[in-house]
Design a protein around this motif. Structure first.
Motif, short mmCIF file in Angstrom:
data_model
loop_
_atom_site.label_atom_id
_atom_site.label_comp_id
_atom_site.label_asym_id
_atom_site.label_seq_id
_atom_site.Cartn_x
_atom_site.Cartn_y
_atom_site.Cartn_z
N LEU A 1 19.36 68.14 46.78
CA LEU A 1 20.77 68.11 46.36
C LEU A 1 20.86 68.57 44.91
CD1 LEU A 1 21.45 64.55 47.76
CD2 LEU A 1 22.61 66.59 48.60
N ARG A 2 21.95 69.24 44.57
CA ARG A 2 22.17 69.57 43.16
C ARG A 2 23.66 69.52 42.88
NH1 ARG A 2 23.99 74.79 42.56
NH2 ARG A 2 24.19 75.74 44.61
N ILE A 3 24.00 69.24 41.63
CA ILE A 3 25.42 69.21 41.24
C ILE A 3 25.84 70.65 40.98
CG2 ILE A 3 27.12 68.25 39.64
CD1 ILE A 3 24.88 66.16 38.86
N ALA A 4 26.73 71.17 41.83
CA ALA A 4 27.13 72.58 41.71
C ALA A 4 28.38 72.74 40.86
CB ALA A 4 27.39 73.15 43.11
N ALA A 5 29.26 71.75 40.85
CA ALA A 5 30.51 71.88 40.10
C ALA A 5 31.14 70.50 39.90
CB ALA A 5 31.48 72.78 40.87
N LEU A 6 31.97 70.42 38.87
CA LEU A 6 32.65 69.16 38.54
C LEU A 6 34.15 69.40 38.51
CD1 LEU A 6 30.43 68.24 35.45
CD2 LEU A 6 30.23 67.26 37.75
N CYS A 7 34.92 68.39 38.90
CA CYS A 7 36.38 68.49 38.82
C CYS A 7 36.94 67.15 38.35
CB CYS A 7 36.93 68.84 40.20
SG CYS A 7 38.73 68.78 40.27
N ASP A 8 37.78 67.20 37.36
CA ASP A 8 38.49 65.99 36.91
C ASP A 8 39.75 66.43 36.18
OD1 ASP A 8 37.61 62.87 36.72
OD2 ASP A 8 38.96 63.40 35.08
N LEU A 9 40.65 65.47 36.00
CA LEU A 9 41.89 65.76 35.27
C LEU A 9 41.65 65.75 33.76
CD1 LEU A 9 44.36 63.49 37.31
CD2 LEU A 9 43.98 65.95 37.59
N SER A 10 40.55 65.14 33.33
CA SER A 10 40.29 64.98 31.90
C SER A 10 39.33 66.04 31.38
CB SER A 10 39.70 63.58 31.65
OG SER A 10 39.09 63.54 30.39
N ASP A 11 39.75 66.77 30.34
CA ASP A 11 38.87 67.75 29.69
C ASP A 11 37.70 67.06 29.00
OD1 ASP A 11 40.12 70.29 30.17
OD2 ASP A 11 41.77 69.62 28.89
N THR A 12 37.97 65.89 28.40
CA THR A 12 36.91 65.15 27.70
C THR A 12 35.79 64.80 28.67
OG1 THR A 12 38.71 64.09 26.47
CG2 THR A 12 36.52 63.10 26.26
N VAL A 13 36.18 64.29 29.83
CA VAL A 13 35.19 63.90 30.83
C VAL A 13 34.43 65.14 31.32
CG1 VAL A 13 34.98 63.03 33.20
CG2 VAL A 13 36.36 61.78 31.54
N LEU A 14 35.15 66.19 31.59
CA LEU A 14 34.50 67.40 32.11
C LEU A 14 33.51 67.98 31.10
CD1 LEU A 14 37.32 69.41 33.96
CD2 LEU A 14 35.32 68.29 34.95
N ALA B 1 18.56 73.74 47.94
CA ALA B 1 19.24 72.49 47.58
C ALA B 1 20.73 72.63 47.85
CB ALA B 1 18.98 72.18 46.12
N LEU B 2 21.28 71.61 48.41
CA LEU B 2 22.70 71.62 48.76
C LEU B 2 23.54 71.50 47.47
CD1 LEU B 2 24.45 71.31 51.55
CD2 LEU B 2 24.74 68.97 50.74
N GLY B 3 24.43 72.44 47.27
CA GLY B 3 25.28 72.42 46.08
C GLY B 3 26.49 71.52 46.31
N VAL B 4 26.55 70.43 45.55
CA VAL B 4 27.64 69.46 45.75
C VAL B 4 28.64 69.53 44.60
CG1 VAL B 4 28.22 67.01 46.07
CG2 VAL B 4 26.10 67.92 47.04
N GLY B 5 29.90 69.64 44.95
CA GLY B 5 30.98 69.57 43.96
C GLY B 5 31.50 68.14 43.90
N VAL B 6 31.63 67.61 42.69
CA VAL B 6 32.09 66.22 42.52
C VAL B 6 33.56 66.26 42.09
CG1 VAL B 6 31.71 64.05 41.30
CG2 VAL B 6 29.76 65.50 41.91
N LEU C 1 37.01 73.94 45.37
CA LEU C 1 36.74 74.18 46.80
C LEU C 1 36.59 75.67 47.11
CD1 LEU C 1 39.18 71.50 48.28
CD2 LEU C 1 36.69 71.51 48.50
N ALA C 2 37.15 76.53 46.25
CA ALA C 2 37.04 77.98 46.48
C ALA C 2 35.75 78.55 45.89
CB ALA C 2 38.26 78.68 45.83
N ASP C 3 34.97 77.71 45.19
CA ASP C 3 33.74 78.18 44.55
C ASP C 3 32.66 78.34 45.63
OD1 ASP C 3 31.30 78.37 43.21
OD2 ASP C 3 31.95 77.06 41.57
N PRO C 4 32.11 79.54 45.81
CA PRO C 4 31.11 79.74 46.88
C PRO C 4 29.79 79.00 46.63
CG PRO C 4 31.47 81.77 45.61
CD PRO C 4 32.47 80.78 45.11
N ALA C 5 29.56 78.57 45.38
CA ALA C 5 28.32 77.81 45.09
C ALA C 5 28.43 76.36 45.57
CB ALA C 5 28.02 77.84 43.60
N VAL C 6 29.62 75.97 45.98
CA VAL C 6 29.83 74.59 46.44
C VAL C 6 29.69 74.56 47.97
CG1 VAL C 6 31.56 72.76 46.67
CG2 VAL C 6 31.31 73.98 44.49
N LEU D 1 22.51 64.42 53.81
CA LEU D 1 21.65 65.61 53.86
C LEU D 1 21.00 65.74 55.24
CD1 LEU D 1 20.84 67.84 51.90
CD2 LEU D 1 18.94 66.43 51.13
N ALA D 2 20.51 64.63 55.76
CA ALA D 2 19.88 64.65 57.09
C ALA D 2 20.90 65.08 58.16
CB ALA D 2 19.31 63.27 57.42
#
Ligand SMILES: NC(=O)c1ccc[n+]([C@@H]2O[C@H](COP(=O)([O-])OP(=O)(O)OC[C@H]3O[C@@H](n4cnc5c(N)ncnc54)[C@H](O)[C@@H]3O)[C@@H](O)[C@H]2O)c1
Length: 373
Positions: free
Chosen positions: A35-48, A9-14, A68-73, A331-332
């Protein structure tokens, strides 16, 4: 394409976990196979922290460069306010990506990104999800039967944007430093004013209307007829309401009308193509409503010899969510099974056209305080 990516599954960073990420991208990434969610990024700690718990994603970042430096992404989707710098960093990190529209705030910012993504061999799509709408694609199939259009109309008044809070549960954070957000908006306004030039810098809001709402319509038009050759006329009907007449090869005109702020309950966005003896209307649905595809209405004039009367047919698009189709297409493309339908070049074409439309308006200099912001 990378065969290891194709197997698992493709690891996607949001990057940017606000409204559109929460309403569309995250649930779709969560449910689609491959597809899978590999990582999250936001300015808000609450949201994260809330989304991390909801989706069971441990990797959370406040700086997109760390994500972007995370190899799982393996790939990212960019849903921030200012896309250009994030796109640049994603390309440098060698990640495939979907960037929400617009590709950048100006064509000047976008131009080097198109070349850089191509040089790295990345799958890079602009999030013009309407081009994946089954109803729109059905409409494209009907175009040939209409022949040379006499006239094209594209109309987008959108609809009420205050309804989504009751349709979806959304997590919002109040923990973002407002000076950071303001600085970002001021920087964007300055870049836009510079791109429009001193004579048209006063149309910043109208240009943003074209980018935020109208870029979908420029893409829909381009997807059907290619890049407009000319801007023959433009009128600022209101601060968020623009009218333009575009020219296509062979002298075919297109009337484009885009406005924010309509208080309609219904979604009011359509493209109509008038041929010599037939007419096609593509009616788009509210993009935030899942599984609602565009509907095609075809009218045919009576045969001149009287053998057939006039007719009207309604072709409903297969129910699906355009955002979901976009992810399947992404993905295709990564698996080498498809060629991008919404490549970065189209995003650049639309930015160039948006600038040309604004520059076709009578001069309007920026107010002093706007220019200083
Ligand atoms: N395809 C569509 O129909 C559609 C619909 C809505 C929005 N969009 C696009 O998606 C983008 C986001 O829109 P939205 O409505 O979700 O906005 P939003 O304000 O709800 O969300 C943006 C999120 O990005 C985060 N963010 C901003 N800068 C960041 C940074 N540097 N690093 C990490 N996170 C950052 C914010 O904290 C916020 O949570 C916009 O560019 C918009 O054009 C597309």
């Amino acid at each position: 394409m990378n065969p290891t990516v194709a197997r698992k599954a493709l690891g996607v960073g949001v990057i940017g976990c606000g409204e559109i990420a929460q309403l569309m991208h995250l649930p779709i990434l969560h449910e689609l196979p491959g597809l899978r969610i590999a990582a999250l990024c936001d300015l808000s700690d609450t949201v994260l922290s809330g989304l991390s718990a909801h989706y069971g994603v441990a990797a959370c970042y406040k700086d997109y460069r760390d994500l972007l430096a995370d190899p799982a992404v393996d790939a990212v989707v960019i849903c921030t306010f200012d896309h250009g710098p994030v796109v640049k960093a994603a390309i440098e990190a060698g990640k495939h990506f979907i960037v929400e529209k617009p590709l950048a705030f100006t064509a000047e910012q976008a131009r080097p990104l198109v070349a850089a993504a191509a040089a790295k061999g990345l799958v890079a799509l602009v999030g013009y999800m309407k081009l994946y709408d089954p109803g729109y694609r059905l409409g494209l199939e009907q175009l040939e039967a209409i022949g040379r259009p006499k006239m094209i109309h594209v109309h987008d008044f959108a609809g009420r944007f205050d309804r989504y809070q009751s349709l979806y549960t959304q997590l919002r954070g109040t923990d973002i430093d407002p000076t950071v957000l303001k600085a970002g908006q001021a920087a964007a306004a300055a870049e836009i004013a510079a791109a429009l030039g001193p004579d048209h810098a006063g149309y910043g809001d109208l240009y943003m209307t074209l980018l935020m709402l109208g870029s979908h319509d420029l893409a829909v038009l381009r997807g059907a007829f290619g890049v407009a050759e000319r801007v023959d006329y433009a009128q600022a009907v209101g601060p968020y309401h623009i009218l333009a007449v575009l020219g296509f090869p062979d002298g075919v005109p297109a009337l484009l009308e885009v406005a924010f702020g309509a208080q309609y309950e219904w979604w009011d966005e359509w493209m109509r193509v008038d041929g010599e003896a037939s007419q096609m209307l593509i009616e788009f649905q509210n993009p935030y409503v899942r599984n609602a595809a565009a509907t095609i209405r075809l009218k045919q004039a009576a045969k001149a010899d009287g053998s057939e009367g006039a007719s009207e047919r309604v072709l409903p698009g297969t129910p699906d969510t355009a955002f979901r189709r976009q992810w399947q297409h992404f993905l295709a493309c990564i698996e080498g099974k498809a060629a991008p339908i919404t490549p970065l070049q189209g995003g650049l074409d639309d930015l160039e056209l948006a600038e040309r439309i604004i520059k076709a308006l009578p001069a309007k200099m920026a107010a002093r305080d706007e220019a200083a912001a």
